[in-house]
Design a protein around this motif. Structure first.
Motif, PDB file in Angstrom:
ATOM      1  N   ALA A 368      42.682  71.146  63.008  1.00 47.20           N
ATOM      2  CA  ALA A 368      42.832  71.023  61.555  1.00 47.20           C
ATOM      3  C   ALA A 368      42.255  69.703  61.077  1.00 47.20           C
ATOM      4  N   LEU A 369      41.628  69.754  59.916  1.00 43.62           N
ATOM      5  CA  LEU A 369      41.088  68.536  59.300  1.00 43.62           C
ATOM      6  C   LEU A 369      41.846  68.316  57.999  1.00 43.62           C
ATOM      7  N   SER A 370      42.143  67.041  57.702  1.00 36.58           N
ATOM      8  CA  SER A 370      42.845  66.791  56.440  1.00 36.58           C
ATOM      9  C   SER A 370      41.836  66.520  55.329  1.00 36.58           C
ATOM     10  N   ASP A 371      42.294  66.656  54.106  1.00 39.90           N
ATOM     11  CA  ASP A 371      41.404  66.408  52.969  1.00 39.90           C
ATOM     12  C   ASP A 371      40.903  64.968  53.033  1.00 39.90           C
ATOM     13  N   GLY A 372      39.602  64.797  52.915  1.00 39.76           N
ATOM     14  CA  GLY A 372      39.034  63.447  52.928  1.00 39.76           C
ATOM     15  C   GLY A 372      38.987  62.794  54.294  1.00 39.76           C
ATOM     16  N   GLU A 373      39.317  63.535  55.334  1.00 37.54           N
ATOM     17  CA  GLU A 373      39.305  62.935  56.676  1.00 37.54           C
ATOM     18  C   GLU A 373      37.905  62.453  57.050  1.00 37.54           C
ATOM     19  N   MET A 374      37.862  61.248  57.639  1.00 39.72           N
ATOM     20  CA  MET A 374      36.578  60.683  58.052  1.00 39.72           C
ATOM     21  C   MET A 374      36.151  61.331  59.368  1.00 39.72           C
ATOM     22  N   LEU A 375      34.985  61.940  59.358  1.00 37.80           N
ATOM     23  CA  LEU A 375      34.467  62.579  60.564  1.00 37.80           C
ATOM     24  C   LEU A 375      33.273  61.787  61.087  1.00 37.80           C
ATOM     25  N   THR A 376      33.200  61.666  62.393  1.00 42.84           N
ATOM     26  CA  THR A 376      32.060  60.972  62.982  1.00 42.84           C
ATOM     27  C   THR A 376      31.211  61.963  63.764  1.00 42.84           C
ATOM     28  N   LEU A 377      29.942  62.002  63.403  1.00 40.04           N
ATOM     29  CA  LEU A 377      28.978  62.865  64.071  1.00 40.04           C
ATOM     30  C   LEU A 377      28.158  62.007  65.023  1.00 40.04           C
ATOM     31  N   GLU A 378      28.035  62.479  66.254  1.00 41.43           N
ATOM     32  CA  GLU A 378      27.264  61.752  67.271  1.00 41.43           C
ATOM     33  C   GLU A 378      26.166  62.683  67.782  1.00 41.43           C
ATOM     34  N   SER A 379      24.955  62.183  67.831  1.00 46.39           N
ATOM     35  CA  SER A 379      23.829  63.002  68.286  1.00 46.39           C
ATOM     36  C   SER A 379      23.041  62.220  69.342  1.00 46.39           C
ATOM     37  N   ASN A 380      22.993  62.746  70.555  1.00 50.78           N
ATOM     38  CA  ASN A 380      22.296  62.061  71.647  1.00 50.78           C
ATOM     39  C   ASN A 380      20.939  62.709  71.947  1.00 50.78           C
ATOM     40  N   TYR A 381      19.969  61.852  72.198  1.00 47.13           N
ATOM     41  CA  TYR A 381      18.647  62.330  72.618  1.00 47.13           C
ATOM     42  C   TYR A 381      18.193  61.569  73.851  1.00 47.13           C
ATOM     43  N   SER A 382      17.385  62.213  74.647  1.00 50.40           N
ATOM     44  CA  SER A 382      16.754  61.537  75.770  1.00 50.40           C
ATOM     45  C   SER A 382      15.629  60.658  75.241  1.00 50.40           C
ATOM     46  N   ARG A 383      15.544  59.428  75.792  1.00 52.11           N
ATOM     47  CA  ARG A 383      14.490  58.510  75.360  1.00 52.11           C
ATOM     48  C   ARG A 383      13.353  58.438  76.368  1.00 52.11           C
ATOM     49  N   THR A 384      13.266  59.429  77.241  1.00 55.07           N
ATOM     50  CA  THR A 384      12.182  59.374  78.227  1.00 55.07           C
ATOM     51  C   THR A 384      10.808  59.496  77.578  1.00 55.07           C
ATOM     52  N   GLN A 385      10.765  60.021  76.373  1.00 54.86           N
ATOM     53  CA  GLN A 385       9.523  59.948  75.602  1.00 54.86           C
ATOM     54  C   GLN A 385       9.809  59.796  74.117  1.00 54.86           C
ATOM     55  N   PHE A 386       8.761  59.428  73.398  1.00 52.56           N
ATOM     56  CA  PHE A 386       8.842  59.211  71.958  1.00 52.56           C
ATOM     57  C   PHE A 386       9.015  60.544  71.229  1.00 52.56           C
ATOM     58  N   HIS A 387       9.897  60.561  70.251  1.00 52.77           N
ATOM     59  CA  HIS A 387      10.069  61.775  69.449  1.00 52.77           C
ATOM     60  C   HIS A 387      10.038  61.441  67.954  1.00 52.77           C
ATOM     61  N   THR A 388       9.367  62.287  67.196  1.00 52.15           N
ATOM     62  CA  THR A 388       9.441  62.159  65.732  1.00 52.15           C
ATOM     63  C   THR A 388      10.107  63.413  65.176  1.00 52.15           C
ATOM     64  N   GLY A 389      10.640  63.273  63.978  1.00 53.80           N
ATOM     65  CA  GLY A 389      11.177  64.431  63.259  1.00 53.80           C
ATOM     66  C   GLY A 389      12.325  65.133  63.949  1.00 53.80           C
ATOM     67  N   VAL A 390      13.118  64.385  64.731  1.00 54.95           N
ATOM     68  CA  VAL A 390      14.261  65.040  65.368  1.00 54.95           C
ATOM     69  C   VAL A 390      15.416  65.137  64.369  1.00 54.95           C
ATOM     70  N   MET A 391      16.372  65.984  64.690  1.00 55.48           N
ATOM     71  CA  MET A 391      17.499  66.184  63.785  1.00 55.48           C
ATOM     72  C   MET A 391      18.825  66.127  64.522  1.00 55.48           C
ATOM     73  N   GLY A 392      19.852  65.843  63.759  1.00 56.06           N
ATOM     74  CA  GLY A 392      21.215  65.838  64.282  1.00 56.06           C
ATOM     75  C   GLY A 392      22.132  66.362  63.186  1.00 56.06           C
ATOM     76  N   LEU A 393      22.297  67.667  63.188  1.00 54.64           N
ATOM     77  CA  LEU A 393      23.128  68.294  62.152  1.00 54.64           C
ATOM     78  C   LEU A 393      24.336  68.953  62.801  1.00 54.64           C
ATOM     79  N   PHE A 394      25.377  69.104  62.023  1.00 51.69           N
ATOM     80  CA  PHE A 394      26.544  69.855  62.492  1.00 51.69           C
ATOM     81  C   PHE A 394      26.962  70.801  61.385  1.00 51.69           C
ATOM     82  N   TYR A 395      27.002  72.076  61.713  1.00 55.19           N
ATOM     83  CA  TYR A 395      27.346  73.129  60.745  1.00 55.19           C
ATOM     84  C   TYR A 395      28.752  73.598  61.094  1.00 55.19           C
TER      85      TYR A 395
END
Ligand SMILES: *[C@@H]1O[C@H](CO)[C@@H](O)[C@H](O)[C@H]1NC(C)=O
Ligand SMILES: *[C@@H]1O[C@H](CO)[C@@H](O)[C@H](O)[C@H]1NC(C)=O
Ligand SMILES: *[C@@H]1O[C@H](CO)[C@@H](O)[C@H](O)[C@H]1NC(C)=O
Length: 459
Positions: A368-395
């Motif tokens: 359960a989430l409360s009204d106005g609850e602060m949520l933290t989204l974390e998105s990890n990527y491998s840095r073994t190569q350069f990336h452009t235009g990556v995304m980190g979304l949560f639906y």
């Protein structure tokens, strides 16, 4: 003789009909109240290296006051066969709900709706991005074939409720497809990451000059651009379609509606000095130096406007993605969603591509989430190569806190509450395919300008 000729003609006609039916499929199949429709997008033609970023207004969609139970999509060719990602990379598809004035005289398609503001308006999801970004109801990218979009019973995404629509308007659906044909290109990953140098582009879709520091992203692979091909390549063009398989049930008082929220790890929201959900949608990942930790970790914290029970959650990442998670204000895990990479060449298992994202289906009421609850989204990527235009979304899909307890006691898989017709529905759900939902993408109207850096463009 006559008979033979006649049967041949009939047979021929049947073959032609069945072929046509396959291509313009719009069948509705009803399995114990769960209906399934298959829709095709308008046709788009792609050649090696070409980019399609099209907006189609008023696409086919299930009609009536209904609850969407799953929404699956893939790219198919003219024969209806699935097309693999290493040929046509599906950057994203998004489906946006809007209302349009009945009988308004608006030219078909081409994403110029912004010119007709008084005759249509987007009916966005429940949040959280502002400035008309990420407003879609449904949408995914390369992971579309193996990401569950199923909304478990008794929940559903409510659409077609006449009381949600302004008088004189009707509900419609807009589709945006962004695909990149990477047959015979020099650098498949570079093309799919919209590397500006590979597209020989100096201005974005709206004719705005690109900042030289902008190295890749949606502003560098707009509709009709061409990614750099190998020397001497000669390619054939072909017609493609998005194929949507939608499951739904008629709306009834036993269906519990869910709200859709999309969180973005690039959201610049800050409590003290910038409490605006400005979602940049894309970001870059710099490669690591040897000896350094090679995980790129990006986090964003912002409040969910209205809480409730989490019914479903899924992240969206691009190639290089190494997992994503959403945490509650007290640090508890709401959902972790990790990518599956393909290992072969067949559609749904393309090596090196994210072919699926894992999903979360918490036992209703357990998260359960409360009204106005602060949520933290974390998105990890491998840095073994350069990336452009990556995304980190949560639906995520959220149901209101129930007004009365459900009185459901699960004892050895049995429920002790009286039998209700609805009880059948979960079983039906189990039989059905897995399924939905969407991370999605940038969805942005032309009038929003950006100075530099990342911004979604889609519209
Ligand atoms: C790149 O764009 C410039 C100007 O638009 C054009 O003159 C040039 O031929 C293009 N180069 C390639 C390789 O397409
Ligand atoms: C994340 O990266 C590590 C190290 O490369 C790898 O072992 C792991 O499987 C990755 N996890 C996901 C979910 O991609
Ligand atoms: C991201 O990487 C960090 C460091 O390796 C790890 O502690 C964290 O659990 C990872 N987060 C997710 C969502 O995978």
């Amino acid at each position: 003789m006559v008979h033979i000729t006649w049967s041949c003609m009939v047979l021929g006609a049947i073959l032609i009909l069945s072929f046509t039916a396959q291509i313009s499929a719009k069948a509705v199949v009803d399995e114990n109240g769960v209906k399934t429709s298959v829709f095709l997008s308008p046709k788009f033609v792609m050649g090696p290296g070409s980019v399609v970023n099209r907006v189609y207004d008023n696409v086919d969609f299930p009609k009536g006051h209904i609850a969407i139970k799953s929404f699956d999509a893939e790219v198919v060719d003219e024969a209806g066969s699935p097309v693999p990602l290493q040929e046509t990379y599906l950057h994203h598809w998004v489906v946006v709900r809007y209302q349009q004035k009945i009988d308004a005289d608006i030219p078909e398609s081409i994403g110029n709706l912004g010119l007709h503001q008084s005759k249509y308006s987007v009916l966005p999801n429940s949040g959280v991005c502002q400035n008309e970004v990420l407003e879609q109801y449904f949408g995914l990218g390369s992971e579309t074939r193996k990401t569950s979009t199923h909304v478990p019973d008794p929940y559903g995404i409510e659409i077609g409720n006449p009381s949600d629509i302004s008088p004189g308007y009707e509900e419609r659906w807009m589709l945006n497809v962004h695909a990149i044909d990477t047959r015979e290109v020099q650098d498949k990953l570079g093309c799919t990451e919209c590397r500006c140098d590979l597209y020989n582009v100096t201005q974005d879709e709206r004719g705005q000059p690109l900042n030289p520091n902008y190295r890749g992203g949606l502003r560098c692979c707009h509709d009709h651009l061409q990614c750099k091909l190998k020397e001497g390549s000669e390619g054939t063009t072909r017609a493609l379609y998005m194929k949507f398989t939608v499951k739904w049930v008629e709306w009834s008082s036993s269906v519990v509606p869910v709200r859709i929220y999309i969180f973005d790890v690039t959201d610049t929201w800050r409590k003290e000095n910038n409490p605006v959900h400005h979602c940049l949608v894309e970001y870059e990942v710099e490669p690591c130096n040897s000896g350094e930790d090679c995980t790129h970790i990006k986090r964003a914290t912002s409040p969910i406007p209205k809480g409730g029970h989490v019914i479903y959650a899924v992240a969206h990442q691009h190639s290089g993605g190494n997992g994503s998670a959403l945490y509650g204000e007290d640090g508890r895990l709401i959902c972790a969603s990790v990518p599956t990479y393909g290992t072969g060449t067949e559609p749904g298992n393309e090596a090196g591509y994210i072919v699926g994202m894992s999903t979360c289906y918490p036992e209703p009421g357990s998260v359960a989430l409360s009204d106005g609850e602060m949520l933290t989204l974390e998105s990890n990527y491998s840095r073994t190569q350069f990336h452009t235009g990556v995304m980190g979304l949560f639906y995520i899909l959220i149901a209101d806190h129930p007004e009365r307890p459900l009185h459901t006691n699960h004892v050895q898989g049995q429920t002790t509450r009286p039998f209700e017709p609805l009880d059948l529905v979960p079983m039906i759900g189990l039989l059905g395919l897995v399924v939905i939902a969407a991370a999605g993408i940038a969805y942005h109207r032309r009038r929003f300008q950006t100075e530099d850096g990342y911004q979604s463009i889609v519209m």
